[in-house]
Design a protein around this motif. Sequence first.
Motif, PDB file in Angstrom:
ATOM      1  N   PRO A  49       4.076  -6.682   6.356  1.00 46.69           N
ATOM      2  CA  PRO A  49       3.470  -7.169   5.304  1.00 46.69           C
ATOM      3  C   PRO A  49       2.335  -6.562   4.767  1.00 46.69           C
ATOM      4  O   PRO A  49       1.524  -5.984   5.621  1.00 46.69           O
ATOM      5  N   ARG A  50       2.072  -6.367   3.483  1.00 45.65           N
ATOM      6  CA  ARG A  50       1.117  -5.528   2.826  1.00 45.65           C
ATOM      7  C   ARG A  50       0.410  -6.537   1.693  1.00 45.65           C
ATOM      8  O   ARG A  50       1.083  -6.906   0.961  1.00 45.65           O
ATOM      9  N   GLU A  51      -0.743  -6.863   2.313  1.00 47.24           N
ATOM     10  CA  GLU A  51      -1.636  -7.939   1.420  1.00 47.24           C
ATOM     11  C   GLU A  51      -0.684  -8.959   1.052  1.00 47.24           C
ATOM     12  O   GLU A  51      -0.574  -9.291  -0.347  1.00 47.24           O
ATOM     13  N   THR A 101      11.708  14.475   7.709  1.00 47.25           N
ATOM     14  CA  THR A 101      11.749  12.891   7.532  1.00 47.25           C
ATOM     15  C   THR A 101      11.381  12.565   6.099  1.00 47.25           C
ATOM     16  O   THR A 101      10.570  13.479   5.467  1.00 47.25           O
ATOM     17  N   LEU A 102      11.740  11.473   5.727  1.00 45.12           N
ATOM     18  CA  LEU A 102      11.232  10.709   4.582  1.00 45.12           C
ATOM     19  C   LEU A 102      10.987   9.220   4.722  1.00 45.12           C
ATOM     20  O   LEU A 102      11.957   8.541   5.252  1.00 45.12           O
ATOM     21  N   HIS A 103       9.853   8.970   4.238  1.00 40.98           N
ATOM     22  CA  HIS A 103       9.387   7.327   4.615  1.00 40.98           C
ATOM     23  C   HIS A 103      10.123   6.700   3.305  1.00 40.98           C
ATOM     24  O   HIS A 103       9.579   6.948   2.248  1.00 40.98           O
ATOM     25  N   LEU A 104      10.593   5.457   3.781  1.00 39.46           N
ATOM     26  CA  LEU A 104      11.303   4.598   2.753  1.00 39.46           C
ATOM     27  C   LEU A 104      10.645   3.311   2.828  1.00 39.46           C
ATOM     28  O   LEU A 104      10.627   2.849   3.802  1.00 39.46           O
ATOM     29  N   VAL A 105      10.344   2.901   1.553  1.00 34.75           N
ATOM     30  CA  VAL A 105       9.365   1.587   1.316  1.00 34.75           C
ATOM     31  C   VAL A 105      10.035   0.817   0.342  1.00 34.75           C
ATOM     32  O   VAL A 105      10.351   1.217  -0.942  1.00 34.75           O
ATOM     33  N   TRP A 106      10.630  -0.549   0.755  1.00 37.55           N
ATOM     34  CA  TRP A 106      11.106  -1.486  -0.113  1.00 37.55           C
ATOM     35  C   TRP A 106      10.090  -2.597  -0.301  1.00 37.55           C
ATOM     36  O   TRP A 106       9.888  -3.224   0.758  1.00 37.55           O
ATOM     37  N   LEU A 107       9.637  -2.716  -1.446  1.00 41.06           N
ATOM     38  CA  LEU A 107       8.332  -3.766  -1.608  1.00 41.06           C
ATOM     39  C   LEU A 107       9.024  -5.105  -1.965  1.00 41.06           C
ATOM     40  O   LEU A 107      10.237  -5.153  -2.431  1.00 41.06           O
ATOM     41  N   GLY A 108       8.595  -6.213  -1.270  1.00 40.98           N
ATOM     42  CA  GLY A 108       8.917  -7.526  -1.755  1.00 40.98           C
ATOM     43  C   GLY A 108      10.117  -7.944  -1.078  1.00 40.98           C
ATOM     44  O   GLY A 108      10.828  -9.015  -1.450  1.00 40.98           O
ATOM     45  N   ARG A 109      10.523  -7.456  -0.018  1.00 38.39           N
ATOM     46  CA  ARG A 109      11.735  -7.616   0.717  1.00 38.39           C
ATOM     47  C   ARG A 109      11.196  -7.891   2.211  1.00 38.39           C
ATOM     48  O   ARG A 109      10.534  -7.178   2.780  1.00 38.39           O
ATOM     49  N   ARG A 110      11.983  -8.828   2.801  1.00 38.51           N
ATOM     50  CA  ARG A 110      11.877  -9.237   4.218  1.00 38.51           C
ATOM     51  C   ARG A 110      13.108  -8.553   5.136  1.00 38.51           C
ATOM     52  O   ARG A 110      12.646  -8.230   6.440  1.00 38.51           O
TER      53      ARG A 110
END
Length: 122
Positions: free
Chosen positions: A57-59, A74-83
Amino acid sequence: MSLRSRVRSALASTEDIAADEERTAAALVTGCRPLDELHPRERGSASGVLRSVVLRPRERVPTVEAELYDGSGTLHLVWLGRREIAGIRPGRRLRVEGMVTVREGRRTMYNPRYELRARAGE
């Protein structure tokens, strides 16, 4: 198999062998570049295997974060608004496409388009 490659594989660590296998598998995916060749502020496509997947969780906004590995980097993957995202779990092969950025010194893609790839033996 040549003598040179047999000696090399006999002396290589398990990590080196796994990295070679991932580089070979990623190179077979059309249109993808090795992760160590992706540059910030450019769109890119890459393929690899997910090493880790974490809900963070971010803010007060749920975020799914994952690490994609292809043997070169490596590549960091971020999907916002998903659980959670169906099919996104450690060990899964994935092809991603999106804008590459740098966050905390790591190559990162936010909300990348992705395609689940068949695992070995599927």
